[in-house]
Motif scaffolding. Structure first.
Motif, PDB file in Angstrom:
ATOM      1  N   ASP A 136     -31.083  51.155 -82.767  1.00 29.99           N
ATOM      2  CA  ASP A 136     -30.216  51.164 -81.590  1.00 29.99           C
ATOM      3  C   ASP A 136     -29.120  51.420 -81.633  1.00 29.99           C
ATOM      4  N   THR A 137     -28.433  51.788 -80.584  1.00 30.60           N
ATOM      5  CA  THR A 137     -26.830  51.816 -80.235  1.00 30.60           C
ATOM      6  C   THR A 137     -26.499  50.320 -80.492  1.00 30.60           C
ATOM      7  N   MET A 138     -25.190  50.117 -81.353  1.00 36.57           N
ATOM      8  CA  MET A 138     -24.902  48.495 -81.480  1.00 36.57           C
ATOM      9  C   MET A 138     -23.521  48.308 -80.797  1.00 36.57           C
ATOM     10  N   LYS A 139     -23.537  47.285 -79.915  1.00 38.77           N
ATOM     11  CA  LYS A 139     -22.079  47.366 -79.219  1.00 38.77           C
ATOM     12  C   LYS A 139     -21.567  45.675 -79.621  1.00 38.77           C
ATOM     13  N   LYS A 140     -20.452  45.619 -79.932  1.00 32.17           N
ATOM     14  CA  LYS A 140     -19.924  44.291 -79.959  1.00 32.17           C
ATOM     15  C   LYS A 140     -19.488  43.755 -78.711  1.00 32.17           C
ATOM     16  N   VAL A 141     -19.878  42.474 -78.045  1.00 32.58           N
ATOM     17  CA  VAL A 141     -19.541  42.092 -76.705  1.00 32.58           C
ATOM     18  C   VAL A 141     -18.879  40.580 -77.089  1.00 32.58           C
ATOM     19  N   ARG A 142     -17.696  40.762 -76.207  1.00 31.92           N
ATOM     20  CA  ARG A 142     -16.904  39.574 -76.023  1.00 31.92           C
ATOM     21  C   ARG A 142     -16.886  38.862 -74.625  1.00 31.92           C
ATOM     22  N   ASP A 143     -17.193  37.821 -74.232  1.00 33.37           N
ATOM     23  CA  ASP A 143     -17.312  37.479 -72.667  1.00 33.37           C
ATOM     24  C   ASP A 143     -17.703  38.288 -72.012  1.00 33.37           C
ATOM     25  N   LYS A 145     -18.511  41.408 -71.905  1.00 36.42           N
ATOM     26  CA  LYS A 145     -18.050  42.605 -71.871  1.00 36.42           C
ATOM     27  C   LYS A 145     -17.821  43.392 -73.073  1.00 36.42           C
ATOM     28  N   ILE A 146     -18.440  44.780 -73.129  1.00 44.00           N
ATOM     29  CA  ILE A 146     -18.387  45.566 -74.224  1.00 44.00           C
ATOM     30  C   ILE A 146     -16.847  45.603 -74.890  1.00 44.00           C
ATOM     31  N   VAL A 147     -16.692  45.419 -76.191  1.00 41.73           N
ATOM     32  CA  VAL A 147     -15.238  45.352 -76.823  1.00 41.73           C
ATOM     33  C   VAL A 147     -15.170  46.705 -77.950  1.00 41.73           C
ATOM     34  N   GLU A 148     -16.338  47.091 -78.254  1.00 42.55           N
ATOM     35  CA  GLU A 148     -16.551  47.955 -79.197  1.00 42.55           C
ATOM     36  C   GLU A 148     -17.836  48.556 -79.531  1.00 42.55           C
ATOM     37  N   THR A 149     -18.023  49.860 -79.661  1.00 39.18           N
ATOM     38  CA  THR A 149     -19.252  50.591 -80.105  1.00 39.18           C
ATOM     39  C   THR A 149     -19.310  50.586 -81.507  1.00 39.18           C
ATOM     40  N   VAL A 150     -20.292  50.150 -82.209  1.00 33.76           N
ATOM     41  CA  VAL A 150     -20.050  49.860 -83.519  1.00 33.76           C
ATOM     42  C   VAL A 150     -21.002  51.148 -84.328  1.00 33.76           C
ATOM     43  N   ASP A 151     -20.358  51.493 -85.191  1.00 33.70           N
ATOM     44  CA  ASP A 151     -21.205  52.804 -86.022  1.00 33.70           C
ATOM     45  C   ASP A 151     -22.322  52.021 -86.793  1.00 33.70           C
TER      46      ASP A 151
END
Length: 229
Positions: A136-143, A145-151
């Motif tokens: 799956d597409t991986m997202k880094k989330v903080r509070d 909210k998405i802060v980065e889409t991870v390769d």
């Protein structure tokens, strides 16, 4: 190539919501634990099995071993509060072997082919773990909210077994205990020593029985393995 395997089996199974050790739950009328043990019992390269258990469950587990003719178990030491403590409890009782595997007792669908590749890789490089590529597409989330889409090209979902040269795992466990470090898996303890850990591509079928939904999936995997419908 021969090896011994450690199976932490002292969990509570809270996420399963079964009210008992999830390893005693049945898949096709056989406990999950026995399905897992049979993989190693039937592997001629496995020379010993170590089960970390709750003291109050030891007699029942021994009864299961006898009933299902599991003869390779060398010890049933007390499990600890955390998985790492259970593994260390087994390692301290083992005699020197070349390669030791650590495997989740709730992963009954590991195959001898994957085990063989892990043992071979660990023998050559010192440490090897099973894993599959992230789908799956991986997202880094903080509070929230998405802060980065991870390769995801470089992301793997880690499974067990994890295989190590015995002396390397013993050192990693010993150092972690002395400094009070608690890792998420054995590979993390080895990584802390600055030692490279190699990955062996496993199977998406090698799931861990964690929730009620996994039991349904597990039944389907068993039918597939057995060629039934």
């Amino acid at each position: 190539m021969q090896y011994e395997v450690v199976l932490p089996a002292a969990g509570s199974g809270k996420r399963m919501g079964a009210g008992k050790n999830k390893l005693f739950l049945l898949l096709q009328n056989k406990p999950i634990l026995i399905h897992t043990l049979n993989v190693f019992q039937n592997d001629e390269n496995c020379t010993g099995i170590w089960l970390a258990v709750k003291p109050e469950e030891r007699a029942f587990i021994q009864q299961l071993l006898d009933e299902h003719h599991i003869t390779k178990v060398k010890g049933l030491p007390n499990g600890g509060e955390e998985r790492q403590h259970s593994v260390h409890s087994c390692i301290k009782e083992m005699e020197q072997v070349d390669i030791v595997l650590v495997h989740d007792a709730a992963r009954p669908f590991i195959t001898q082919d994957i085990i063989a590749r892990l043992v071979e890789t660990a023998s050559e490089y010192g440490a090897a773990i099973a894993g599959v590529r992230a789908k799956d597409t991986m997202k880094k989330v903080r509070d929230g909210k998405i802060v980065e889409t991870v390769d995801r090209e470089h992301l793997w979902m880690i499974q067990t077994p994890q295989a190590f040269r015995f002396d390397l795992l013993f050192e990693a466990e010993d150092v972690a205990e002395k400094v009070g470090f608690l890792g998420t898996d054995e590979a993390m303890l080895v990584e802390r020593l600055g030692y490279p850990v190699h990955i062996v591509e496993a199977s998406y079928d090698n799931i861990k029985m964690t929730t009620q939904e996994d039991l349904v999936i597990g039944e389907a995997i068993l039918r597939k393995v057995q060629g039934t419908h």
